[in-house]
Enzyme design. Structure first.
Site, PDB file in Angstrom:
ATOM      1  N   ARG A 205      -0.576 -11.736   1.644  1.00 27.04           N
ATOM      2  CA  ARG A 205      -1.428 -11.644   0.339  1.00 27.04           C
ATOM      3  C   ARG A 205      -1.657 -12.956  -0.286  1.00 27.04           C
ATOM      4  O   ARG A 205      -1.366 -13.909   0.371  1.00 27.04           O
ATOM      5  CB  ARG A 205      -0.637 -10.776  -0.787  1.00 27.04           C
ATOM      6  N   LYS A 229       5.747  -8.427  -3.039  1.00 28.83           N
ATOM      7  CA  LYS A 229       5.605  -7.651  -4.250  1.00 28.83           C
ATOM      8  C   LYS A 229       6.507  -6.457  -4.136  1.00 28.83           C
ATOM      9  O   LYS A 229       6.397  -5.729  -3.191  1.00 28.83           O
ATOM     10  CB  LYS A 229       4.076  -7.224  -4.070  1.00 28.83           C
ATOM     11  N   HIS A 308      -8.633 -10.756  -0.061  1.00 30.50           N
ATOM     12  CA  HIS A 308      -7.880  -9.477  -0.058  1.00 30.50           C
ATOM     13  C   HIS A 308      -8.621  -8.568   1.192  1.00 30.50           C
ATOM     14  O   HIS A 308      -7.962  -7.923   1.903  1.00 30.50           O
ATOM     15  CB  HIS A 308      -8.090  -8.634  -1.198  1.00 30.50           C
ATOM     16  N   ARG A 311      -7.145  -9.752   4.376  1.00 28.28           N
ATOM     17  CA  ARG A 311      -5.873  -8.859   4.689  1.00 28.28           C
ATOM     18  C   ARG A 311      -6.203  -7.455   5.032  1.00 28.28           C
ATOM     19  O   ARG A 311      -5.539  -7.086   6.057  1.00 28.28           O
ATOM     20  CB  ARG A 311      -5.178  -8.917   3.358  1.00 28.28           C
ATOM     21  N   HIS A 333       4.092  -2.934   2.425  1.00 29.82           N
ATOM     22  CA  HIS A 333       3.663  -1.777   1.262  1.00 29.82           C
ATOM     23  C   HIS A 333       5.095  -1.124   1.154  1.00 29.82           C
ATOM     24  O   HIS A 333       6.006  -0.659   1.747  1.00 29.82           O
ATOM     25  CB  HIS A 333       2.759  -0.875   2.030  1.00 29.82           C
ATOM     26  N   TYR A 342      -5.613   2.712   6.328  1.00 31.55           N
ATOM     27  CA  TYR A 342      -6.008   2.203   7.576  1.00 31.55           C
ATOM     28  C   TYR A 342      -5.862   3.015   8.869  1.00 31.55           C
ATOM     29  O   TYR A 342      -6.828   2.882   9.825  1.00 31.55           O
ATOM     30  CB  TYR A 342      -5.002   0.810   8.061  1.00 31.55           C
TER      31      TYR A 342
END
Length: 361
Positions: A205, A229, A308, A311, A333, A342
């Site tokens: 990120r 995150k 982003h 990524r 995630h 994806y």
């Protein structure tokens, strides 16, 4: 605690005293491992709603802090609908549907806590009527919808290599007549290639790239250590692997980092920039990283690319070679549902690849 969390914690502590007592009680009720950034988002959402309520005359309180629970109990659905319209249509800083839904969800969490969980001295809920229980919040962030928005806006397989190669050889040819652009490019090309190569071969990120320190890099194991995150243990950084393709680019940058950017000894940032009027390199800003990517992307013919989307480009390519859960772990995630973006993107990619193959037969 990392830089971002320290800053958000300070802002949270600054804003919380200006909130009504019941908001402070709600924030203290939230799980202790919830990040300062998440708690700060709650406070900002409530600040927006309370300020709007006072401006609309829905409360006679003199300030947000003085806004009583009884004013929340008297709210009608009509008022909530007006608030939604305000969020979506105000002239400055208009909110997307996703942001509107998040702000309403923040309100619903507060109202639910006050009407169902919290207790007064007589063991009754402080909030006697919960208007937010009637509000339907539509889910707006479905993986399939997100995939549809990203379709055609990412680098596909061979384009990942082509983009990096373009920065190394194609860009200087395109700006050959612009001496200033060429000088800036020659000064920073190794660093720029390294950053873009690292993102396209790891899926980091923006915040993770920005916060990287030299000590976070392990070239032998081909990984970097980052604060991910949603993971709020500030004593532990998550190892994130990068592909072999990024190794040479990283080594080339590390070889010249000290001499080219001349950072002071205390500067631990991996990626550096020398600001105008200064002689010593400092941590490259998020804005500078984003603008750097966009600069090359426009010349490459992909003006919609961003950090982003780089990524996302990595993630789509990685998913083609692995599975859902490996991709989820690599990207950090919290939920596999997010990673399903994806799955939808790679379905389309494979379909296009098959079509190309048919055309050449």
């Amino acid at each position: 605690m990392n830089i971002i969390k320290v800053k958000d914690r300070q802002e949270l502590e600054k804003k919380l005293p200006s909130m009504p007592w019941y908001v402070e009680q709600f924030i203290n009720y939230k799980p202790p491992d919830l990040s300062p950034s998440s708690l700060l988002e709650y406070i900002r959402d409530y600040e927006t709603f309370f300020s709007w309520s006072l401006a609309e005359g829905l409360s006679s309180a003199g300030s947000i802090k003085e806004l009583p629970l009884t004013d929340l109990e008297r709210l009608r659905m009509e008022s909530i609908d007006h608030f939604k319209m305000y969020l979506a249509s105000r002239k400055e800083n208009a909110n997307t549907r996703t942001t509107v839904s998040r702000k309403l969800s923040s309100l619903r969490s507060l109202f639910h806590y006050l009407s169902q969980i919290a207790e007064d001295d007589d063991f009754y809920p402080p909030l006697k009527r919960n208007v937010m229980a009637k509000v339907e919040i539509k889910r707006t962030h479905k993986p399939k919808d997100t995939a549809a928005k990203l379709e055609g806006k990412l680098l596909q397989e061979e384009e990942i290599v082509e983009f990096i190669h373009y920065i190394k050889t194609g860009y200087p040819q395109d700006v050959a007549k612009n001496k200033q652009a060429l000088y800036s490019y020659e000064l920073n090309k190794v660093r720029d290639v390294c950053i873009i190569s690292l993102i396209l071969n790891s899926g980091l990120r923006m915040s993770e790239v920005y916060n990287l320190n030299v000590d976070d890099l392990d070239m032998k194991k081909k990984l970097v250590h980052v604060y991910r995150k949603g993971k709020n243990d500030d004593t532990f950084k998550t190892p994130v692997y990068f592909r072999e393709e990024a190794v040479d680019d990283l080594n080339q940058y590390l070889a010249l980092r000290q001499d080219r950017y001349k950072p002071v000894k205390k500067e631990k940032a991996l990626f550096l920039a020398i600001a105008n009027g200064k002689k010593e390199g400092e941590r490259m800003t998020k804005r500078a990283i984003q603008e750097m990517v966009i600069k090359y992307a426009k010349r490459f013919g992909k003006p919609y690319l961003s950090v982003h989307k780089l990524r996302h480009s990595f993630a789509t390519d990685y998913y083609l070679r692995n599975d859902l859960y490996k991709t989820q772990e690599q990207l950090g995630h919290a939920s596999p549902e997010t990673t399903q973006i994806y799955a939808h993107l790679t379905d389309k990619t494979m379909e296009q690849a098959i079509d190309k193959k048919r055309e050449t037969q």
